[in-house]
Design a protein around this motif. Sequence first.
Motif, PDB file in Angstrom:
ATOM      1  N   GLN A 185       0.834  -1.204   0.000  1.00  0.00           N
ATOM      2  CA  GLN A 185       0.000   0.000   0.000  1.00  0.00           C
ATOM      3  C   GLN A 185       0.866   1.252   0.000  1.00  0.00           C
ATOM      4  OE1 GLN A 185      -3.643  -0.092   2.464  1.00  0.00           O
ATOM      5  NE2 GLN A 185      -2.731  -1.927   3.372  1.00  0.00           N
ATOM      6  N   CYS A 186       1.516   1.512  -1.119  1.00  0.00           N
ATOM      7  CA  CYS A 186       2.397   2.670  -1.266  1.00  0.00           C
ATOM      8  C   CYS A 186       1.756   3.689  -2.191  1.00  0.00           C
ATOM      9  CB  CYS A 186       3.750   2.234  -1.828  1.00  0.00           C
ATOM     10  SG  CYS A 186       4.644   1.083  -0.767  1.00  0.00           S
ATOM     11  N   TRP A 187       1.551   4.888  -1.681  1.00  0.00           N
ATOM     12  CA  TRP A 187       0.894   5.970  -2.415  1.00  0.00           C
ATOM     13  C   TRP A 187       1.859   7.130  -2.609  1.00  0.00           C
ATOM     14  CZ3 TRP A 187      -4.110   5.160  -3.980  1.00  0.00           C
ATOM     15  CH2 TRP A 187      -4.757   4.068  -3.393  1.00  0.00           C
ATOM     16  N   ASN A 188       1.738   7.832  -3.715  1.00  0.00           N
ATOM     17  CA  ASN A 188       2.516   9.039  -3.986  1.00  0.00           C
ATOM     18  C   ASN A 188       1.613  10.249  -3.761  1.00  0.00           C
ATOM     19  OD1 ASN A 188       4.527  10.823  -5.018  1.00  0.00           O
ATOM     20  ND2 ASN A 188       3.464  10.816  -6.979  1.00  0.00           N
ATOM     21  N   VAL A 189       2.011  11.146  -2.865  1.00  0.00           N
ATOM     22  CA  VAL A 189       1.232  12.356  -2.600  1.00  0.00           C
ATOM     23  C   VAL A 189       1.528  13.363  -3.720  1.00  0.00           C
ATOM     24  CG1 VAL A 189       0.716  14.208  -0.972  1.00  0.00           C
ATOM     25  CG2 VAL A 189       1.323  11.919  -0.116  1.00  0.00           C
ATOM     26  N   THR A 190       0.512  13.609  -4.541  1.00  0.00           N
ATOM     27  CA  THR A 190       0.687  14.489  -5.697  1.00  0.00           C
ATOM     28  C   THR A 190       1.044  15.904  -5.267  1.00  0.00           C
ATOM     29  OG1 THR A 190      -1.669  14.967  -5.749  1.00  0.00           O
ATOM     30  CG2 THR A 190      -0.901  13.198  -7.179  1.00  0.00           C
ATOM     31  N   ASP A 191       1.900  16.511  -6.032  1.00  0.00           N
ATOM     32  CA  ASP A 191       2.351  17.892  -5.835  1.00  0.00           C
ATOM     33  C   ASP A 191       3.160  18.087  -4.553  1.00  0.00           C
ATOM     34  OD1 ASP A 191       1.295  18.957  -8.278  1.00  0.00           O
ATOM     35  OD2 ASP A 191      -0.694  18.837  -7.358  1.00  0.00           O
ATOM     36  N   GLY A 192       3.390  17.023  -3.788  1.00  0.00           N
ATOM     37  CA  GLY A 192       4.299  17.078  -2.648  1.00  0.00           C
ATOM     38  C   GLY A 192       3.963  18.109  -1.591  1.00  0.00           C
ATOM     39  N   PHE A 193       4.997  18.551  -0.907  1.00  0.00           N
ATOM     40  CA  PHE A 193       4.845  19.507   0.177  1.00  0.00           C
ATOM     41  C   PHE A 193       4.669  20.929  -0.351  1.00  0.00           C
ATOM     42  CE2 PHE A 193       6.640  22.123   3.716  1.00  0.00           C
ATOM     43  CZ  PHE A 193       5.749  21.746   4.703  1.00  0.00           C
ATOM     44  N   ARG A 204       7.217  28.312  -4.966  1.00  0.00           N
ATOM     45  CA  ARG A 204       6.431  27.118  -4.658  1.00  0.00           C
ATOM     46  C   ARG A 204       5.570  27.388  -3.420  1.00  0.00           C
ATOM     47  NH1 ARG A 204       8.361  22.710  -7.573  1.00  0.00           N
ATOM     48  NH2 ARG A 204      10.475  22.959  -8.355  1.00  0.00           N
ATOM     49  N   GLY A 205       4.584  26.512  -3.204  1.00  0.00           N
ATOM     50  CA  GLY A 205       3.771  26.578  -1.997  1.00  0.00           C
ATOM     51  C   GLY A 205       2.526  27.421  -2.113  1.00  0.00           C
ATOM     52  N   THR A 206       2.212  27.894  -3.330  1.00  0.00           N
ATOM     53  CA  THR A 206       1.062  28.789  -3.476  1.00  0.00           C
ATOM     54  C   THR A 206      -0.116  28.186  -4.230  1.00  0.00           C
ATOM     55  OG1 THR A 206       1.961  29.729  -5.518  1.00  0.00           O
ATOM     56  CG2 THR A 206       2.551  30.827  -3.444  1.00  0.00           C
ATOM     57  N   GLN A 207       0.122  27.149  -5.049  1.00  0.00           N
ATOM     58  CA  GLN A 207      -0.985  26.693  -5.895  1.00  0.00           C
ATOM     59  C   GLN A 207      -1.305  25.223  -5.799  1.00  0.00           C
ATOM     60  OE1 GLN A 207       0.150  28.009  -9.775  1.00  0.00           O
ATOM     61  NE2 GLN A 207       1.678  26.431 -10.065  1.00  0.00           N
ATOM     62  N   ALA A 208      -0.475  24.418  -5.203  1.00  0.00           N
ATOM     63  CA  ALA A 208      -0.778  22.994  -5.051  1.00  0.00           C
ATOM     64  C   ALA A 208       0.170  22.436  -3.992  1.00  0.00           C
ATOM     65  CB  ALA A 208      -0.616  22.244  -6.369  1.00  0.00           C
ATOM     66  N   GLY A 209      -0.113  21.230  -3.554  1.00  0.00           N
ATOM     67  CA  GLY A 209       0.737  20.604  -2.551  1.00  0.00           C
ATOM     68  C   GLY A 209       0.180  20.765  -1.150  1.00  0.00           C
ATOM     69  N   TRP A 210       0.909  20.207  -0.189  1.00  0.00           N
ATOM     70  CA  TRP A 210       0.494  20.189   1.217  1.00  0.00           C
ATOM     71  C   TRP A 210       0.257  21.598   1.741  1.00  0.00           C
ATOM     72  CZ3 TRP A 210      -0.235  15.746   4.151  1.00  0.00           C
ATOM     73  CH2 TRP A 210      -0.414  15.940   5.531  1.00  0.00           C
ATOM     74  N   LYS A 211       1.226  22.489   1.551  1.00  0.00           N
ATOM     75  CA  LYS A 211       1.116  23.844   2.094  1.00  0.00           C
ATOM     76  C   LYS A 211      -0.062  24.614   1.484  1.00  0.00           C
ATOM     77  CE  LYS A 211       5.090  26.100   2.778  1.00  0.00           C
ATOM     78  NZ  LYS A 211       6.462  26.594   2.496  1.00  0.00           N
ATOM     79  N   ALA A 212      -0.190  24.557   0.169  1.00  0.00           N
ATOM     80  CA  ALA A 212      -1.258  25.292  -0.511  1.00  0.00           C
ATOM     81  C   ALA A 212      -2.640  24.699  -0.236  1.00  0.00           C
ATOM     82  CB  ALA A 212      -0.999  25.338  -2.019  1.00  0.00           C
ATOM     83  N   SER A 213      -2.682  23.464   0.264  1.00  0.00           N
ATOM     84  CA  SER A 213      -3.956  22.830   0.625  1.00  0.00           C
ATOM     85  C   SER A 213      -4.386  23.206   2.036  1.00  0.00           C
ATOM     86  CB  SER A 213      -3.833  21.304   0.507  1.00  0.00           C
ATOM     87  OG  SER A 213      -3.579  20.926  -0.815  1.00  0.00           O
ATOM     88  N   ASP A 214      -3.636  24.110   2.657  1.00  0.00           N
ATOM     89  CA  ASP A 214      -3.917  24.591   4.019  1.00  0.00           C
ATOM     90  C   ASP A 214      -3.925  23.458   5.043  1.00  0.00           C
ATOM     91  OD1 ASP A 214      -4.085  27.319   3.365  1.00  0.00           O
ATOM     92  OD2 ASP A 214      -6.148  27.068   2.688  1.00  0.00           O
ATOM     93  N   LEU A 215      -3.044  22.490   4.831  1.00  0.00           N
ATOM     94  CA  LEU A 215      -2.874  21.419   5.825  1.00  0.00           C
ATOM     95  C   LEU A 215      -1.824  21.866   6.822  1.00  0.00           C
ATOM     96  CD1 LEU A 215      -3.032  18.444   3.337  1.00  0.00           C
ATOM     97  CD2 LEU A 215      -4.744  19.056   5.052  1.00  0.00           C
ATOM     98  N   PRO A 216      -1.879  21.360   8.053  1.00  0.00           N
ATOM     99  CA  PRO A 216      -0.950  21.827   9.087  1.00  0.00           C
ATOM    100  C   PRO A 216       0.511  21.476   8.782  1.00  0.00           C
ATOM    101  CG  PRO A 216      -2.662  20.377  10.030  1.00  0.00           C
ATOM    102  CD  PRO A 216      -2.825  20.373   8.550  1.00  0.00           C
ATOM    103  N   TRP A 217       1.383  22.423   9.068  1.00  0.00           N
ATOM    104  CA  TRP A 217       2.811  22.218   8.908  1.00  0.00           C
ATOM    105  C   TRP A 217       3.575  23.121   9.859  1.00  0.00           C
ATOM    106  CZ3 TRP A 217       6.083  26.015   6.642  1.00  0.00           C
ATOM    107  CH2 TRP A 217       5.412  27.111   6.078  1.00  0.00           C
ATOM    108  N   LEU A 218       4.817  22.745  10.099  1.00  0.00           N
ATOM    109  CA  LEU A 218       5.702  23.482  11.006  1.00  0.00           C
ATOM    110  C   LEU A 218       6.984  23.837  10.265  1.00  0.00           C
ATOM    111  CD1 LEU A 218       5.445  21.069  14.056  1.00  0.00           C
ATOM    112  CD2 LEU A 218       4.289  23.278  13.813  1.00  0.00           C
ATOM    113  N   GLN A 219       7.592  24.930  10.676  1.00  0.00           N
ATOM    114  CA  GLN A 219       8.876  25.319  10.063  1.00  0.00           C
ATOM    115  C   GLN A 219       9.919  25.485  11.154  1.00  0.00           C
ATOM    116  OE1 GLN A 219       8.701  28.822   7.645  1.00  0.00           O
ATOM    117  NE2 GLN A 219      10.408  28.121   6.398  1.00  0.00           N
ATOM    118  N   GLY A 220      11.149  25.012  10.835  1.00  0.00           N
ATOM    119  CA  GLY A 220      12.296  25.205  11.724  1.00  0.00           C
ATOM    120  C   GLY A 220      12.249  24.331  12.904  1.00  0.00           C
TER     121      GLY A 220
END
Length: 139
Positions: free
Chosen positions: A105-113, A123-139
Amino acid sequence: MTAYAGDISPRDTWEKLSQSPDARLVDVRTQAEWQFVGVPDLSALEKQPLLVSWQVFPTMARNDGFAHQLAAQGITTDTPLYFLCRSGVRSKAAAELMTSLGYSQCWNVTDGFEGPLDGTRHRGTQAGWKASDLPWLQG
């Protein structure tokens, strides 16, 4: 390479991670990316992403120990694995490799982080984890 389970959107990945106690998110980016760009925050799901680099920074040579390092995290061949990288290329390769090694059961997350480059070459404005408004942390 062996066909993996398929591609899945970041939002659908979040849903699968929330619905399946065994499901794991595997972030295959580099230490530098985790530290300076950020990582998915799965604390609301009482989980943490598995951080196993597909390539080794700074040479970006493929991590020959990838499968062993991932297996050492306590996963089994039936564990649902959702692979994430910057834009979906390295994670696809990781999903293919683990599928070829018997992980079912190996899946590829489209458009990545961070997703693809936008019109201003960011990057990070139109697709992916960050642009999907999913939780993330920096640093």
